[in-house]
Scaffold this active site. Sequence first.
Site, PDB file in Angstrom:
ATOM      1  CB  SER A  91      -0.903   0.086   1.231  1.00  0.00           C
ATOM      2  OG  SER A  91      -1.397   1.302   1.426  1.00  0.00           O
ATOM      3  CE1 TYR A 103      -4.090  -2.380   5.161  1.00  0.00           C
ATOM      4  CE2 TYR A 103      -3.794  -0.108   4.607  1.00  0.00           C
ATOM      5  CZ  TYR A 103      -3.816  -1.306   4.320  1.00  0.00           C
ATOM      6  OH  TYR A 103      -3.941  -1.408   2.766  1.00  0.00           O
ATOM      7  CE  LYS A 134      -1.543  -4.301   3.225  1.00  0.00           C
ATOM      8  NZ  LYS A 134      -1.826  -5.496   2.850  1.00  0.00           N
TER       9      LYS A 134
END
Length: 342
Positions: A125, A150, A154
């Site tokens: 991402s 989050y 990644k």
Amino acid sequence: MQRILVTGGLGFIGSHTVVELQQAGYDVVIIDDLSNSQLSVLDRITSITGMKPDFHQFDLKEKEKVHQFFQQEKIDGVIHFAASKAVGESVNEPLKYYENNINTLVYVLKAMNNNQVENFIFSSSCTVYGQADELPITESAPVKTAESPYGNTKQIGEEILKETTTVSNLNGIALRYFNPIGAHASAKIGELPIGVPQNLIPYITQTAIGIREELSIFGDDYPTEDGTAIRDYIHVVDLAKAHIKALERLIENRNKEKYEVFNVGTGSGSSVLEIVKAFEKATNQDLAYKIVERRAGDITAAFADTTLAEKELNWKAELTLEDCLLSAWNWQKKIHENTLVE
């Protein structure tokens, strides 16, 4: 025929990638725990391609099941989508995100190593860049302290993959997505959030069709032209095709390093208000919205420099913002007709 495992293959990006894989001649097997997807997607994929992918329903956090799967199945490559993905939710439930996004990645990579499966595409991402110092963002931009759990999963996921490739036969490509939107032209698959949407476009389409009362725009005091945050919105079908290009690169041994990273975006940014206006224009729908407080974990602006992907993967986004918004609206209308969502 190459057999490719797609984890999270009934999800939004996963299902579109399965379609592109099948249409490119790959044999596809899906693992999905249905925690954020629906089994009906399997039939809808089949109705598009005329081929039903093999499907296994289990949670990748079940380590033994992961190892049994790889022992029993011949797999030539893995595209790993299975992960929790809502920025806001990750701020409130960090341990859920670390368990789901990190443990499952480790279990899949260990099982691949144990069974001589060498080709791995990681769903990363643009959140790894945080608020970049320069726009557009190139792959050489520094990876900054994550703004959310989050985003941190990644970053950690990329580090795990990079370090694994240095000491094993594994070859890996991390694709850093910008903001995937839209739906398949058939309107048979698209973004299907469970509960209240966490992403902008399904919230827009659900508001336009009357499921939501109004769209909340998180902040109008960003240092941008209209005060709303800017993102690089890419059609999910273009994004799916980037995975095929990355997979071919690995299978054909054209990768220049054992671990490579590519941005996947359009190269231009749109503000939230620009998206709202573009949606209204493309669909001839009026949209009710209100400005609310900024959301934790959100940055001001992010859009990609895609030069490297264009050169090395021979890939470039082709579909327009209007294509994205119209396809998302057609998908929402189809859902509404079929009452797939309450």
